[in-house]
Motif scaffolding. Structure first.
Motif, PDB file in Angstrom:
ATOM      1  N   GLY A 130     -24.278  39.683   5.621  1.00  0.00           N
ATOM      2  CA  GLY A 130     -23.617  40.076   4.386  1.00  0.00           C
ATOM      3  C   GLY A 130     -23.175  41.524   4.401  1.00  0.00           C
ATOM      4  O   GLY A 130     -22.014  41.827   4.641  1.00  0.00           O
ATOM      5  N   GLU A 131     -24.077  42.441   4.150  1.00  0.00           N
ATOM      6  CA  GLU A 131     -23.740  43.861   4.088  1.00  0.00           C
ATOM      7  C   GLU A 131     -23.776  44.445   5.489  1.00  0.00           C
ATOM      8  O   GLU A 131     -24.828  44.793   6.011  1.00  0.00           O
ATOM      9  CB  GLU A 131     -24.729  44.587   3.179  1.00  0.00           C
ATOM     10  CG  GLU A 131     -24.279  46.001   2.829  1.00  0.00           C
ATOM     11  CD  GLU A 131     -25.140  46.609   1.738  1.00  0.00           C
ATOM     12  OE1 GLU A 131     -25.599  47.755   1.941  1.00  0.00           O
ATOM     13  OE2 GLU A 131     -25.354  45.941   0.721  1.00  0.00           O
ATOM     14  N   GLU A 132     -22.617  44.557   6.107  1.00  0.00           N
ATOM     15  CA  GLU A 132     -22.552  44.928   7.523  1.00  0.00           C
ATOM     16  C   GLU A 132     -21.183  45.479   7.867  1.00  0.00           C
ATOM     17  O   GLU A 132     -20.239  45.404   7.068  1.00  0.00           O
ATOM     18  CB  GLU A 132     -22.835  43.695   8.382  1.00  0.00           C
ATOM     19  CG  GLU A 132     -21.796  42.593   8.178  1.00  0.00           C
ATOM     20  CD  GLU A 132     -22.219  41.257   8.765  1.00  0.00           C
ATOM     21  OE1 GLU A 132     -21.446  40.719   9.592  1.00  0.00           O
ATOM     22  OE2 GLU A 132     -23.296  40.744   8.395  1.00  0.00           O
ATOM     23  N   LEU A 133     -21.052  45.986   9.061  1.00  0.00           N
ATOM     24  CA  LEU A 133     -19.777  46.343   9.677  1.00  0.00           C
ATOM     25  C   LEU A 133     -19.665  45.543  10.964  1.00  0.00           C
ATOM     26  O   LEU A 133     -20.674  45.150  11.545  1.00  0.00           O
ATOM     27  CB  LEU A 133     -19.709  47.838   9.989  1.00  0.00           C
ATOM     28  CG  LEU A 133     -19.893  48.808   8.822  1.00  0.00           C
ATOM     29  CD1 LEU A 133     -19.914  50.248   9.335  1.00  0.00           C
ATOM     30  CD2 LEU A 133     -18.808  48.622   7.776  1.00  0.00           C
ATOM     31  N   GLN A 134     -18.434  45.316  11.424  1.00  0.00           N
ATOM     32  CA  GLN A 134     -18.246  44.581  12.669  1.00  0.00           C
ATOM     33  C   GLN A 134     -17.163  45.221  13.519  1.00  0.00           C
ATOM     34  O   GLN A 134     -16.145  45.696  13.012  1.00  0.00           O
ATOM     35  CB  GLN A 134     -17.874  43.112  12.401  1.00  0.00           C
ATOM     36  CG  GLN A 134     -18.976  42.281  11.784  1.00  0.00           C
ATOM     37  CD  GLN A 134     -18.596  40.820  11.639  1.00  0.00           C
ATOM     38  OE1 GLN A 134     -17.577  40.364  12.161  1.00  0.00           O
ATOM     39  NE2 GLN A 134     -19.421  40.076  10.920  1.00  0.00           N
ATOM     40  N   SER A 135     -17.401  45.222  14.827  1.00  0.00           N
ATOM     41  CA  SER A 135     -16.370  45.557  15.805  1.00  0.00           C
ATOM     42  C   SER A 135     -16.533  44.595  16.971  1.00  0.00           C
ATOM     43  O   SER A 135     -17.610  44.024  17.173  1.00  0.00           O
ATOM     44  CB  SER A 135     -16.481  47.010  16.261  1.00  0.00           C
ATOM     45  OG  SER A 135     -17.780  47.300  16.728  1.00  0.00           O
ATOM     46  N   GLU A 136     -15.455  44.401  17.718  1.00  0.00           N
ATOM     47  CA  GLU A 136     -15.504  43.422  18.812  1.00  0.00           C
ATOM     48  C   GLU A 136     -14.499  43.823  19.884  1.00  0.00           C
ATOM     49  O   GLU A 136     -13.375  44.233  19.571  1.00  0.00           O
ATOM     50  CB  GLU A 136     -15.184  42.027  18.281  1.00  0.00           C
ATOM     51  CG  GLU A 136     -15.355  40.928  19.312  1.00  0.00           C
ATOM     52  CD  GLU A 136     -15.366  39.550  18.672  1.00  0.00           C
ATOM     53  OE1 GLU A 136     -16.055  38.667  19.205  1.00  0.00           O
ATOM     54  OE2 GLU A 136     -14.692  39.351  17.636  1.00  0.00           O
ATOM     55  N   PHE A 137     -14.921  43.661  21.128  1.00  0.00           N
ATOM     56  CA  PHE A 137     -14.106  44.111  22.253  1.00  0.00           C
ATOM     57  C   PHE A 137     -14.026  43.023  23.315  1.00  0.00           C
ATOM     58  O   PHE A 137     -15.032  42.384  23.638  1.00  0.00           O
ATOM     59  CB  PHE A 137     -14.689  45.403  22.834  1.00  0.00           C
ATOM     60  CG  PHE A 137     -14.792  46.493  21.810  1.00  0.00           C
ATOM     61  CD1 PHE A 137     -13.676  47.239  21.457  1.00  0.00           C
ATOM     62  CD2 PHE A 137     -15.993  46.750  21.168  1.00  0.00           C
ATOM     63  CE1 PHE A 137     -13.758  48.231  20.495  1.00  0.00           C
ATOM     64  CE2 PHE A 137     -16.092  47.743  20.201  1.00  0.00           C
ATOM     65  CZ  PHE A 137     -14.967  48.486  19.857  1.00  0.00           C
ATOM     66  N   PHE A 138     -12.822  42.827  23.858  1.00  0.00           N
ATOM     67  CA  PHE A 138     -12.547  41.764  24.813  1.00  0.00           C
ATOM     68  C   PHE A 138     -12.235  42.359  26.181  1.00  0.00           C
ATOM     69  O   PHE A 138     -11.410  43.275  26.296  1.00  0.00           O
ATOM     70  CB  PHE A 138     -11.351  40.927  24.348  1.00  0.00           C
ATOM     71  CG  PHE A 138     -11.565  40.253  23.016  1.00  0.00           C
ATOM     72  CD1 PHE A 138     -11.878  38.906  22.945  1.00  0.00           C
ATOM     73  CD2 PHE A 138     -11.461  40.967  21.832  1.00  0.00           C
ATOM     74  CE1 PHE A 138     -12.080  38.287  21.723  1.00  0.00           C
ATOM     75  CE2 PHE A 138     -11.658  40.357  20.601  1.00  0.00           C
ATOM     76  CZ  PHE A 138     -11.973  39.010  20.550  1.00  0.00           C
ATOM     77  N   GLN A 193     -24.366  48.957   7.785  1.00  0.00           N
ATOM     78  CA  GLN A 193     -23.227  49.503   7.051  1.00  0.00           C
ATOM     79  C   GLN A 193     -23.403  51.018   6.866  1.00  0.00           C
ATOM     80  O   GLN A 193     -23.641  51.529   5.778  1.00  0.00           O
ATOM     81  CB  GLN A 193     -23.056  48.795   5.714  1.00  0.00           C
ATOM     82  CG  GLN A 193     -21.624  48.875   5.212  1.00  0.00           C
ATOM     83  CD  GLN A 193     -21.358  47.955   4.049  1.00  0.00           C
ATOM     84  OE1 GLN A 193     -21.508  48.351   2.910  1.00  0.00           O
ATOM     85  NE2 GLN A 193     -20.958  46.723   4.318  1.00  0.00           N
ATOM     86  N   ASN A 194     -23.263  51.700   8.002  1.00  0.00           N
ATOM     87  CA  ASN A 194     -23.432  53.150   8.058  1.00  0.00           C
ATOM     88  C   ASN A 194     -22.256  53.727   8.841  1.00  0.00           C
ATOM     89  O   ASN A 194     -22.376  54.067  10.017  1.00  0.00           O
ATOM     90  CB  ASN A 194     -24.770  53.492   8.721  1.00  0.00           C
ATOM     91  CG  ASN A 194     -25.050  54.985   8.743  1.00  0.00           C
ATOM     92  OD1 ASN A 194     -24.257  55.781   8.226  1.00  0.00           O
ATOM     93  ND2 ASN A 194     -26.154  55.371   9.349  1.00  0.00           N
TER      94      ASN A 194
END
Length: 447
Positions: free
Chosen positions: A312-320, A376-377
């Motif tokens: 829920g309370e989060e950040l996301q990043s993703e790399f391919f 979430q920082n």
């Protein structure tokens, strides 16, 4: 503008609680809107919710600046607008199944988890689903969002046709084989507002899901391809600690010849109960595990449609990165574990088959996705992203379009062989720049 300056000045993250007056097509005031995770507050002054394609066309013709808004699952400002957001929430119907062509046509705002059960009941399935079934079809395709599997393309690769309203308010229909199709599917919201999408389907199937714990990193290094090929869809979850992958989720089709899951998997041991990817959290929201078969739509995602996904309370990043470089990329990041761990909730590693879509993160290369769910920082996470991108840079890393990244525009462009063709396509379909926003100005238009 440099990307670091951009991230500081766009208001891309929640910067206060000021209420901005918004209106819909019915002129109803709306409260401040944020994305699903709550980390981004939209800056668009107006929210409009057309109910028909004709109404949408009228809005596009009338408004000078606008952007489509789907299910709000992106973590950046890709779906924001300087002035107007046009919601696709009312474009949510299944329009028909063509059993001869083996396709289903849905409206752009339809969410996978809402129409998948109906598709299954009629004897059909999609080839793949993302970990969250809550996302909209058009949004998933536009950002090349993916599921998992060495033989499975991302969600955009299932698109066989689409209909969109371009910058002139004209209705454009494209199908596989048309010259512009391969640039339009992963369109980043730059060409227009999608109204319909036609997806490839197949006969329905059941899936069993087995989970293993504590896979030694040495096993992953030695047998990566075998591990990732052990099921129709395989996900690895790790916090980068103790030289182990904390969980391996293996999803196997029941219509393929399979044997019962063993108690040991390359040094990992079978779980004895359902698990959340973040082990300390309850598995209540997760799809059924322990080898219990179920329909494809209730096993391929990690989370159930009726529950809050992830944490829920989060950040996301993703790399391919290309599949051939996956182990080296993972080991490079593992060396940074002590920097990554304090801000991390969990990392997921998945595979995606190559496709022919110009702006897809898997364009012409089988790929491995390394996904980070962060606390979430943002001040601390923003310091980690350049470091992670630098470690992955030798492998030609491509970031997920809808998540958090700091890769410079010129570097981003170099990693997409069809970038110039895509830019020309954008200008063809949106000659007046009606769909431009800060995100596109930085990542697409900036030379």
């Amino acid at each position: 503008m440099k990307r670091k300056e951009f991230l500081k000045t766009t208001g891309a993250f929640v910067a206060g609680s000021m209420v901005v007056p918004l209106v819909s097509c019915e002129d109803k005031p709306t409260e401040v809107r944020k994305n699903w995770a709550g980390n981004y507050q939209y800056k668009a002054k107006n929210l409009l919710e057309p109910k028909t394609t004709e109404e949408l066309q009228g809005l596009v013709r009338k408004l000078s600046s606008q952007k489509a808004l789907g299910s709000k699952h992106c973590f950046n400002n890709i779906a924001d607008s300087p002035e107007n957001q046009i919601s696709t929430k009312n474009f949510n119907k299944v329009l028909g199944i063509d059993e001869e062509a083996m396709t289903v046509t849905v409206e752009s705002g339809a969410r996978y988890g809402e129409f998948a059960p109906e598709l299954h009941q009629k004897g059909f399935a999609l080839h793949n689903l993302a970990s969250l079934p809550h996302i909209s079809v058009a949004g998933a395709a536009a950002t090349a969002t993916h599921g998992s599997g060495v033989g499975n393309g991302n969600l955009a690769s299932a698109v066989k046709g689409l209909e969109l309203v371009d910058g002139n308010g004209q209705l454009v229909k494209l199908k596989e084989g048309d010259p512009d199709f391969y640039g339009a599917v992963v369109g980043l919201g730059a060409l227009g507002i999608v109204t319909k999408v036609t997806l490839a389907i197949e006969k329905t199937f059941d899936v069993r899901q087995d989970v293993f714990q504590d896979l030694p990193l040495a096993s992953l290094e030695k047998d990566f391809e075998a591990i990732m090929s052990a099921g129709y869809s395989v996900s690895l979850f790790t916090d980068w600690q103790n030289q182990v992958v904390s969980q391996v989720w293996i999803k196997r089709r029941m219509d393929e010849e399979i044997t019962d899951a063993c108690v040991e998997f390359y040094g990992a041991t079978a779980a004895t109960n359902n698990l959340h990817p973040i082990t300390r959290l309850s598995a209540e929201n997760c799809t059924e595990q322990m080898g219990k078969p179920g329909p494809w739509y209730d096993r391929l995602p990690h989370f159930k449609m009726g529950f809050t996904p992830s944490s829920g309370e989060e950040l996301q990043s993703e790399f391919f990165v290309p599949m051939e470089n996956a182990v080296d990329a993972i080991l490079a990041l593992e060396k940074k574990r002590e920097l990554i761990f304090p801000q991390l909730m969990i990392t997921e590693i998945r595979t995606i088959a190559a496709d022919e879509l110009w702006m897809s993160t898997a364009y012409r290369q089988p790929s491995v996705a390394i996904h980070f769910t962060w606390k979430q920082n943002w001040p601390e996470v923003s310091k980690l992203l350049p470091m992670i991108e630098a470690e992955l840079s030798p492998f030609g890393v491509r970031p997920h379009w809808g998540k958090l990244f700091t890769v410079a525009p010129e570097t981003l462009h170099d990693r997409y062989p069809k970038y110039q063709s895509f830019l020309e396509l954008v200008k063809k379909y949106d000659p007046e720049g009606k769909f431009r926003n800060e995100y596109l100005d930085l990542n697409v238009y900036q030379a």
